[in-house]
Design a protein around this motif. Structure first.
Motif, PDB file in Angstrom:
ATOM      1  N   ARG A 143       0.830  -1.195   0.000  1.00  0.00           N
ATOM      2  CA  ARG A 143       0.000   0.000   0.000  1.00  0.00           C
ATOM      3  C   ARG A 143       0.868   1.250   0.000  1.00  0.00           C
ATOM      4  O   ARG A 143       1.851   1.335   0.746  1.00  0.00           O
ATOM      5  CB  ARG A 143      -0.916   0.031   1.227  1.00  0.00           C
ATOM      6  N   GLN A 145       2.057   5.218   0.638  1.00  0.00           N
ATOM      7  CA  GLN A 145       1.943   6.168   1.735  1.00  0.00           C
ATOM      8  C   GLN A 145       1.527   7.532   1.178  1.00  0.00           C
ATOM      9  O   GLN A 145       1.892   7.878   0.061  1.00  0.00           O
ATOM     10  CB  GLN A 145       3.258   6.281   2.486  1.00  0.00           C
ATOM     11  N   PRO A 146       0.789   8.324   1.940  1.00  0.00           N
ATOM     12  CA  PRO A 146       0.245   8.023   3.277  1.00  0.00           C
ATOM     13  C   PRO A 146      -0.828   6.945   3.204  1.00  0.00           C
ATOM     14  O   PRO A 146      -1.507   6.814   2.189  1.00  0.00           O
ATOM     15  CB  PRO A 146      -0.334   9.358   3.728  1.00  0.00           C
ATOM     16  N   LEU A 147      -0.929   6.177   4.272  1.00  0.00           N
ATOM     17  CA  LEU A 147      -1.856   5.059   4.291  1.00  0.00           C
ATOM     18  C   LEU A 147      -3.298   5.526   4.154  1.00  0.00           C
ATOM     19  O   LEU A 147      -3.726   6.477   4.802  1.00  0.00           O
ATOM     20  CB  LEU A 147      -1.699   4.274   5.602  1.00  0.00           C
ATOM     21  N   SER A 148      -4.042   4.829   3.306  1.00  0.00           N
ATOM     22  CA  SER A 148      -5.457   5.124   3.143  1.00  0.00           C
ATOM     23  C   SER A 148      -6.256   4.491   4.275  1.00  0.00           C
ATOM     24  O   SER A 148      -5.763   3.610   4.996  1.00  0.00           O
ATOM     25  CB  SER A 148      -5.945   4.596   1.796  1.00  0.00           C
ATOM     26  N   TRP A 149      -7.510   4.940   4.408  1.00  0.00           N
ATOM     27  CA  TRP A 149      -8.375   4.345   5.423  1.00  0.00           C
ATOM     28  C   TRP A 149      -8.609   2.869   5.146  1.00  0.00           C
ATOM     29  O   TRP A 149      -8.717   2.056   6.070  1.00  0.00           O
ATOM     30  CB  TRP A 149      -9.705   5.089   5.479  1.00  0.00           C
ATOM     31  N   ALA A 150      -8.684   2.493   3.871  1.00  0.00           N
ATOM     32  CA  ALA A 150      -8.882   1.080   3.524  1.00  0.00           C
ATOM     33  C   ALA A 150      -7.706   0.236   3.993  1.00  0.00           C
ATOM     34  O   ALA A 150      -7.894  -0.877   4.515  1.00  0.00           O
ATOM     35  CB  ALA A 150      -9.065   0.940   2.019  1.00  0.00           C
ATOM     36  N   ALA A 151      -6.477   0.758   3.825  1.00  0.00           N
ATOM     37  CA  ALA A 151      -5.289   0.024   4.274  1.00  0.00           C
ATOM     38  C   ALA A 151      -5.266  -0.112   5.788  1.00  0.00           C
ATOM     39  O   ALA A 151      -4.921  -1.174   6.331  1.00  0.00           O
ATOM     40  CB  ALA A 151      -4.028   0.722   3.783  1.00  0.00           C
ATOM     41  N   SER A 192      -0.247   8.209  10.995  1.00  0.00           N
ATOM     42  CA  SER A 192      -0.089   9.595  11.439  1.00  0.00           C
ATOM     43  C   SER A 192      -0.279   9.711  12.948  1.00  0.00           C
ATOM     44  O   SER A 192      -1.005   8.931  13.565  1.00  0.00           O
ATOM     45  CB  SER A 192      -1.093  10.496  10.722  1.00  0.00           C
TER      46      SER A 192
END
Length: 379
Positions: A143, A145-151, A192
Motif C-alpha cells: 500500500r 503512503q500516506p496510508l489510506s483508510w482502507a489500508a 499519522s
C-alpha cells in the motif's frame, strides 16, 4: 561472442560485493554472540532458580539446541520466500486457533493447546507472534503512503481476528502481545500521529467496556492487585509482594550465586519461569540486572539497525516489528515482576524456562538474519 555468451550465465550474486564468511552462511555475528550470551546466562540462572534441578537445566539446553537449529534454517531461507508464503502461514495460524476453540486441550482452566499426532501438544498462539507481523508487513508493503483508510481498516481486521481468538482461550497476555506486534507494523508503515492520538482517546471507553463485559474475574483481580497488592497479602498479592522483596533484597551487588533465599525457600512462586528476574536480581543485584539489560539493548539495537538499513518495505517493516515485539516481551515481564504492570504470564526472553517461547524467539531472529544477509531485493 564467447564473452557475451559467458557473461550471460554469470549468476546475479557474482555482481554483488564480495561477501564475508558470515554472510555466506547467512548469519550475523553480533546477533549470534548476544544470543549465546543470553542462553548461557539463562542456564546459569535456571540452575539456581530451580533449586539446582539438573534435569530441568538439561531440558532447557535441548530447547536451546532445537531453537538454534530452527534459527539457522530460517536464516538460510530468502526473504522472498517468506513474503510469498506469508498469507498461507497466517491462514494456517487462524485455522489452528479455530481448531483450539473446537478440539483444544483444557489445562488449568484454559483451552490453549492442540494435540498433533506425532508432535505432541502445540500452542498455536505462539505461531501468531510471527504470523501477525509477517501478515501486516505483507499487507502494508503493498500500500502506498500516506496510508489510506482502507489500508488501515484492513490492517486492524488482520490484527483483531487472531487476537480475539487468543483472548477467548482465555490468554489475554498473549493476545495483547500478538496485537502489539501487528500495531508496530502499522506504526512503522507511517500511521499519522493524529490517528495515534485518536486511538489512545478511543481506548478509554473501550477499556471501560472490556472491564465490565469482557474480562474474567481473575483478570479483574490482577488489575486490583496491581493497584493495591497489600489488600490480600496471603492470596492474590503474594506473588508480587515476594517478587519485590526478592528484588530489593539483592541490593547493588546481590547476595551471591546460589545464595538467594526467596526462591530457594519457596517464598517466590514461579521462580524459574515468569518471576525468574526476581530470583536473578536477588543473587546478582542491580549490577547483574543492568548487565542483562545491556545484552537486551544490544539485541534491540542490532535488530533496529537491520530494519533501518534495508531498502525493501516488507523486510523493513517485518524486521522493525520483530525488534519492537522483543522489546515489549522484556518490558512486560520486568514490569509485571516489579509491580508496575498486571501479572499476565509473559516469560522473560531466553532467561525463563520454557521451550516453545524460546523456539519462537529464535525463529524471529532467524528471520532477521535472513533479511540482513541475503541480497537485497525489491518487489
Amino acid at each position: 561472442m564467447f564473452m557475451r555468451y559467458r557473461d550471460f550465465f554469470i549468476p546475479d550474486n557474482a555482481l554483488l560485493p564480495q561477501q564475508t564468511p558470515w554472510q555466506r552462511w547467512h548469519l550475523d555475528p553480533w546477533l549470534i554472540l548476544l544470543l549465546l550470551a543470553l542462553c548461557v546466562l539463562g542456564l546459569t540462572v535456571l540452575y539456581s532458580a530451580s533449586a539446582q534441578n539438573s534435569a530441568l537445566v538439561l531440558r532447557q539446553m535441548v530447547s536451546y539446541g532445537i531453537a538454534f537449529i530452527v534459527m539457522l534454517m530460517m536464516a538460510w531461507i530468502p526473504p522472498s520466500v517468506y513474503r510469498a508464503l506469508t498469507p498461507l502461514f497466517y491462514v494456517m495460524g487462524l485455522v489452528l486457533l479455530v481448531a483450539v476453540a473446537v478440539i483444544g486441550e483444557v489445562r488449568m482452566g484454559a483451552q490453549r493447546w492442540i494435540r498433533l499426532p506425532g508432535f505432541g501438544s502445540v500452542q498455536p498462539s505462539e505461531f501468531m507472534k510471527l504470523g501477525m507481523p509477517m501478515m501486516c508487513a505483507w499487507w502494508l508493503s503493498k500500500r502506498p503512503q500516506p496510508l489510506s483508510w482502507a489500508a488501515i481498516i484492513g490492517s486492524l481486521m488482520l490484527i483483531v481476528l487472531p487476537a480475539a481468538l487468543i483472548a477467548k482461550q482465555p490468554d489475554l497476555g498473549t493476545a495483547l502481545l500478538v496485537a502489539a506486534s501487528g500495531m508496530f507494523v502499522l506504526f512503522l508503515a507511517g500511521l499519522s500521529w493524529s490517528l495515534i492520538a485518536g486511538a489512545l482517546l478511543l481506548s478509554i471507553p473501550l477499556a471501560t467496556f472490556a472491564w465490565y463485559f469482557l474480562l474474567h474475574e481473575y483478570q479483574h483481580q490482577r488489575v486490583l492487585t496491581l493497584l493495591n497488592p497489600d489488600a490480600d497479602v496471603q492470596g492474590a498479592g503474594w506473588n508480587i509482594i515476594q517478587s519485590k522483596t526478592a528484588i530489593g533484597a539483592g541490593g547493588v551487588f546481590g547476595k551471591g550465586y546460589l545464595d538467594g533465599t526467596q526462591s530457594h525457600l519457596a517464598f517466590l512462586p514461579e521462580s524459574h519461569t515468569d518471576f525468574v528476574i526476581a530470583a536473578f536480581s536477588e543473587e546478582f543485584g542491580l549490577l547483574g540486572v543492568l548487565t542483562l539489560l545491556l545484552l537486551y539493548a544490544g539485541l534491540l539495537a542490532r535488530a533496529l539497525y537491520i530494519a533501518a538499513q534495508h531498502p525493501d518495505s516488507y523486510c523493513r517493516l517485518l524486521a522493525g516489528a520483530i525488534a519492537m515485539s522483543f522489546f515489549i516481551y522484556v518490558f512486560v515481564n520486568m514490569g509485571m515482576v516489579s509491580g508496575i504492570l498486571p501479572v499476565v504470564g509473559v516469560p522473560l526472553p531466553f532467561i525463563s524456562y520454557g521451550g516453545t517461547a524460546v523456539v519462537t524467539l529464535m525463529a524471529g531472529f532467524g528471520l532477521l538474519m535472513s533479511i540482513h544477509t541475503h541480497p537485497n531485493y525489491q518487489e
